[in-house]
Design a protein around this motif. Structure first.
Motif, PDB file in Angstrom:
ATOM      1  N   VAL A 188       0.864  -1.213  -0.019  1.00 19.61           N
ATOM      2  CA  VAL A 188      -0.104   0.035   0.087  1.00 19.61           C
ATOM      3  C   VAL A 188       0.690   1.225  -0.123  1.00 19.61           C
ATOM      4  O   VAL A 188       0.751   2.215  -0.608  1.00 19.61           O
ATOM      5  CB  VAL A 188      -0.914   0.075   1.299  1.00 19.61           C
ATOM      6  CG1 VAL A 188      -1.701   1.352   1.434  1.00 19.61           C
ATOM      7  CG2 VAL A 188      -2.053  -0.952   1.126  1.00 19.61           C
ATOM      8  N   ALA A 189       1.746   1.435   0.837  1.00 15.31           N
ATOM      9  CA  ALA A 189       2.765   2.313   0.969  1.00 15.31           C
ATOM     10  C   ALA A 189       3.590   2.713  -0.240  1.00 15.31           C
ATOM     11  O   ALA A 189       3.767   3.738  -0.931  1.00 15.31           O
ATOM     12  CB  ALA A 189       3.806   2.396   2.066  1.00 15.31           C
ATOM     13  N   ALA A 190       4.369   1.596  -0.873  1.00 11.54           N
ATOM     14  CA  ALA A 190       4.732   1.644  -2.057  1.00 11.54           C
ATOM     15  C   ALA A 190       4.096   2.244  -3.273  1.00 11.54           C
ATOM     16  O   ALA A 190       4.379   2.993  -4.163  1.00 11.54           O
ATOM     17  CB  ALA A 190       5.331   0.410  -2.506  1.00 11.54           C
ATOM     18  N   PHE A 191       2.893   1.743  -3.343  1.00 10.87           N
ATOM     19  CA  PHE A 191       1.744   2.101  -4.437  1.00 10.87           C
ATOM     20  C   PHE A 191       1.615   3.671  -4.357  1.00 10.87           C
ATOM     21  O   PHE A 191       1.791   4.290  -5.228  1.00 10.87           O
ATOM     22  CB  PHE A 191       0.206   1.420  -4.270  1.00 10.87           C
ATOM     23  CG  PHE A 191      -0.756   2.148  -4.929  1.00 10.87           C
ATOM     24  CD1 PHE A 191      -0.894   1.689  -6.405  1.00 10.87           C
ATOM     25  CD2 PHE A 191      -1.751   2.677  -4.379  1.00 10.87           C
ATOM     26  CE1 PHE A 191      -1.913   2.291  -7.128  1.00 10.87           C
ATOM     27  CE2 PHE A 191      -2.940   3.137  -5.182  1.00 10.87           C
ATOM     28  CZ  PHE A 191      -2.753   2.882  -6.253  1.00 10.87           C
ATOM     29  N   ILE A 192       1.217   4.174  -3.002  1.00 11.42           N
ATOM     30  CA  ILE A 192       1.091   5.761  -3.327  1.00 11.42           C
ATOM     31  C   ILE A 192       2.271   6.501  -3.294  1.00 11.42           C
ATOM     32  O   ILE A 192       2.175   7.281  -3.941  1.00 11.42           O
ATOM     33  CB  ILE A 192       0.495   5.857  -1.646  1.00 11.42           C
ATOM     34  CG1 ILE A 192      -0.622   5.475  -1.209  1.00 11.42           C
ATOM     35  CG2 ILE A 192       0.519   7.352  -1.202  1.00 11.42           C
ATOM     36  CD1 ILE A 192      -1.418   5.302   0.139  1.00 11.42           C
ATOM     37  N   VAL A 193       3.454   6.092  -2.681  1.00  8.92           N
ATOM     38  CA  VAL A 193       4.473   6.814  -2.940  1.00  8.92           C
ATOM     39  C   VAL A 193       4.980   6.658  -4.407  1.00  8.92           C
ATOM     40  O   VAL A 193       5.595   7.622  -4.941  1.00  8.92           O
ATOM     41  CB  VAL A 193       5.643   6.548  -2.088  1.00  8.92           C
ATOM     42  CG1 VAL A 193       7.025   6.986  -2.280  1.00  8.92           C
ATOM     43  CG2 VAL A 193       5.259   6.604  -0.657  1.00  8.92           C
ATOM     44  N   ALA A 194       4.911   5.516  -5.137  1.00 11.54           N
ATOM     45  CA  ALA A 194       5.404   5.528  -6.351  1.00 11.54           C
ATOM     46  C   ALA A 194       4.435   6.342  -7.470  1.00 11.54           C
ATOM     47  O   ALA A 194       5.041   6.638  -8.574  1.00 11.54           O
ATOM     48  CB  ALA A 194       5.184   4.003  -6.742  1.00 11.54           C
ATOM     49  N   MET A 195       3.106   6.582  -7.159  1.00 11.63           N
ATOM     50  CA  MET A 195       2.373   7.338  -7.955  1.00 11.63           C
ATOM     51  C   MET A 195       2.658   8.882  -7.862  1.00 11.63           C
ATOM     52  O   MET A 195       2.882   9.361  -8.969  1.00 11.63           O
ATOM     53  CB  MET A 195       0.947   7.350  -7.403  1.00 11.63           C
ATOM     54  CG  MET A 195       0.219   5.881  -7.738  1.00 11.63           C
ATOM     55  SD  MET A 195      -1.618   5.977  -7.241  1.00 11.63           S
ATOM     56  CE  MET A 195      -2.320   7.229  -8.541  1.00 11.63           C
ATOM     57  N   ILE A 196       3.308   9.260  -6.759  1.00 13.13           N
ATOM     58  CA  ILE A 196       3.669  10.473  -6.555  1.00 13.13           C
ATOM     59  C   ILE A 196       5.123  10.648  -7.250  1.00 13.13           C
ATOM     60  O   ILE A 196       5.470  11.571  -7.794  1.00 13.13           O
ATOM     61  CB  ILE A 196       3.873  10.954  -4.982  1.00 13.13           C
ATOM     62  CG1 ILE A 196       2.453  10.858  -4.347  1.00 13.13           C
ATOM     63  CG2 ILE A 196       4.623  12.410  -4.899  1.00 13.13           C
ATOM     64  CD1 ILE A 196       2.714  10.969  -2.783  1.00 13.13           C
ATOM     65  N   ALA A 197       6.107   9.592  -7.137  1.00 15.14           N
ATOM     66  CA  ALA A 197       7.252   9.665  -7.772  1.00 15.14           C
ATOM     67  C   ALA A 197       7.215   9.567  -9.320  1.00 15.14           C
ATOM     68  O   ALA A 197       7.985  10.703  -9.901  1.00 15.14           O
ATOM     69  CB  ALA A 197       7.909   8.354  -7.136  1.00 15.14           C
ATOM     70  N   ILE A 198       6.527   9.019  -9.845  1.00 14.33           N
ATOM     71  CA  ILE A 198       6.165   9.028 -11.409  1.00 14.33           C
ATOM     72  C   ILE A 198       5.902  10.318 -11.787  1.00 14.33           C
ATOM     73  O   ILE A 198       6.194  10.976 -12.845  1.00 14.33           O
ATOM     74  CB  ILE A 198       5.091   7.760 -11.746  1.00 14.33           C
ATOM     75  CG1 ILE A 198       5.915   6.600 -11.463  1.00 14.33           C
ATOM     76  CG2 ILE A 198       4.787   8.045 -13.229  1.00 14.33           C
ATOM     77  CD1 ILE A 198       4.730   5.430 -11.735  1.00 14.33           C
ATOM     78  N   ARG A 199       4.864  11.007 -11.175  1.00 11.12           N
ATOM     79  CA  ARG A 199       4.307  12.405 -11.728  1.00 11.12           C
ATOM     80  C   ARG A 199       5.393  13.326 -11.381  1.00 11.12           C
ATOM     81  O   ARG A 199       5.631  14.267 -12.281  1.00 11.12           O
ATOM     82  CB  ARG A 199       3.214  12.455 -10.737  1.00 11.12           C
ATOM     83  CG  ARG A 199       1.773  12.049 -11.134  1.00 11.12           C
ATOM     84  CD  ARG A 199       0.582  12.612 -10.619  1.00 11.12           C
ATOM     85  NE  ARG A 199      -0.525  11.911 -10.822  1.00 11.12           N
ATOM     86  CZ  ARG A 199      -1.356  12.095 -11.856  1.00 11.12           C
ATOM     87  NH1 ARG A 199      -0.791  13.179 -12.754  1.00 11.12           N
ATOM     88  NH2 ARG A 199      -2.418  11.546 -12.201  1.00 11.12           N
ATOM     89  N   PHE A 200       6.190  13.298 -10.460  1.00 11.07           N
ATOM     90  CA  PHE A 200       7.321  14.197 -10.156  1.00 11.07           C
ATOM     91  C   PHE A 200       8.506  14.080 -11.304  1.00 11.07           C
ATOM     92  O   PHE A 200       8.855  14.875 -11.806  1.00 11.07           O
ATOM     93  CB  PHE A 200       7.848  14.189  -8.818  1.00 11.07           C
ATOM     94  CG  PHE A 200       9.427  14.475  -8.797  1.00 11.07           C
ATOM     95  CD1 PHE A 200       9.482  15.859  -8.709  1.00 11.07           C
ATOM     96  CD2 PHE A 200      10.256  13.658  -8.790  1.00 11.07           C
ATOM     97  CE1 PHE A 200      10.768  16.444  -8.362  1.00 11.07           C
ATOM     98  CE2 PHE A 200      11.850  14.129  -8.742  1.00 11.07           C
ATOM     99  CZ  PHE A 200      11.835  15.407  -8.505  1.00 11.07           C
TER     100      PHE A 200
END
Length: 277
Positions: free
Chosen positions: A229-241
């Motif tokens: 769950v944590a990796a999913f949320i953070v990865a979404m933010i990282a990709i957009r950045f």
């Protein structure tokens, strides 16, 4: 490993998996600093939370995954080299993962490459990936089987060397991560977590398959769920950045960062710090 350690590792995974900085190097440092690098669950956890990162790509780009068979044909062509070479050299890759020195050196070398890649491939303007280029990008991705190279960096640079622009190459790298990471993570979980061989599953050896699930504890399942769950949320933010930053500024900052991280790893090794993942 406790819940907070699981969350911190998952954040590291989510932040670094799709950036050209090598998630392997970061996971090594993070687990060593937390003193959990020797725990059996750590290696299994590091592989499992990739599923959360994969899901982030599907959610962010779900429209692309509904484009039709042309999209999937290109992904299949790009995936084939990693599937074949990864299967044949699996033991060699696992052995290299034990060498943090290789990871550190590849971080530095890859960092130097990123300092100049924008200048080398300034001509890259194509906004579509052809079938031929999809396959060739898949070959470039195989370079990342050397720990520390970065799957993202290898595939993006490969695409740019073929004339594909930065944004298109980066997005294709994300799409290619889905089958590549899904296959690699599934294989590792079957082999390392469940203790099964692919032949056991293909032969429908239900006794072995059923017994294998008995090694998973409720605590392990809880950690794996939290981590994904944590990796999913953070990865979404990282990709957009990453897409926004890459379009505006290019790779140079990531190059400096890789070099600094590689030097940190080399310094820790020189001080005798036990770094394993």
């Amino acid at each position: 490993m406790n819940e907070w350690q699981a969350i911190l590792l998952a954040i590291v995974e989510g932040l670094t998996e799709f950036l050209p900085v090598s998630s392997t190097g970061h996971m090594i440092i993070a687990s060593a600093l937390m003193g959990i690098n020797e725990l059996p669950i750590t290696k299994i956890f590091a592989v499992n939370i990739q599923f959360g990162a994969i899901l982030s790509v599907v959610v962010l780009y779900w429209r692309r995954f509904l484009q039709g068979f042309d999209f999937y044909k290109k992904l299949l062509l790009a995936f084939v080299p990693a599937a074949v070479i990864g299967f044949l050299l699996n033991d060699v890759v696992d052995a290299m993962l034990e060498s943090v020195l290789i990871v550190a050196l590849m971080l530095v070398i890859g960092g130097v490459v990123l300092l100049y890649v924008d200048k080398w491939f300034a001509h890259a303007k194509q906004e579509k990936v052809s079938y031929k280029n999809a396959f060739l990008i898949g070959l470039f991705q195989c370079i990342a089987m050397i720990p520390g190279v970065s799957r993202s960096a290898a595939s993006i640079i490969g695409g740019m060397s073929l004339g594909v622009d930065r944004k298109t190459a980066a997005e294709f790298s994300f799409f290619l991560a889905v089958p590549t990471m899904l296959a690699a993570a599934s294989y590792k979980l079957i082999k390392d977590l469940l203790g099964l061989e692919i032949s056991d599953i293909l032969k429908f050896d239900w006794v072995k398959i059923q017994n294998s699930f008995e090694v998973i504890t409720a605590h392990d399942l809880k950690l794996l769920l939290i981590g994904n769950v944590a990796a999913f949320i953070v990865a979404m933010i990282a990709i957009r950045f990453f897409i926004s930053f890459l379009t505006k500024y290019g790779f140079k900052l990531f190059g400096y960062y890789r070099i600094a991280l590689g030097i940190v790893l080399l310094a820790l090794l020189a001080m005798g710090v036990d770094l394993k993942v």
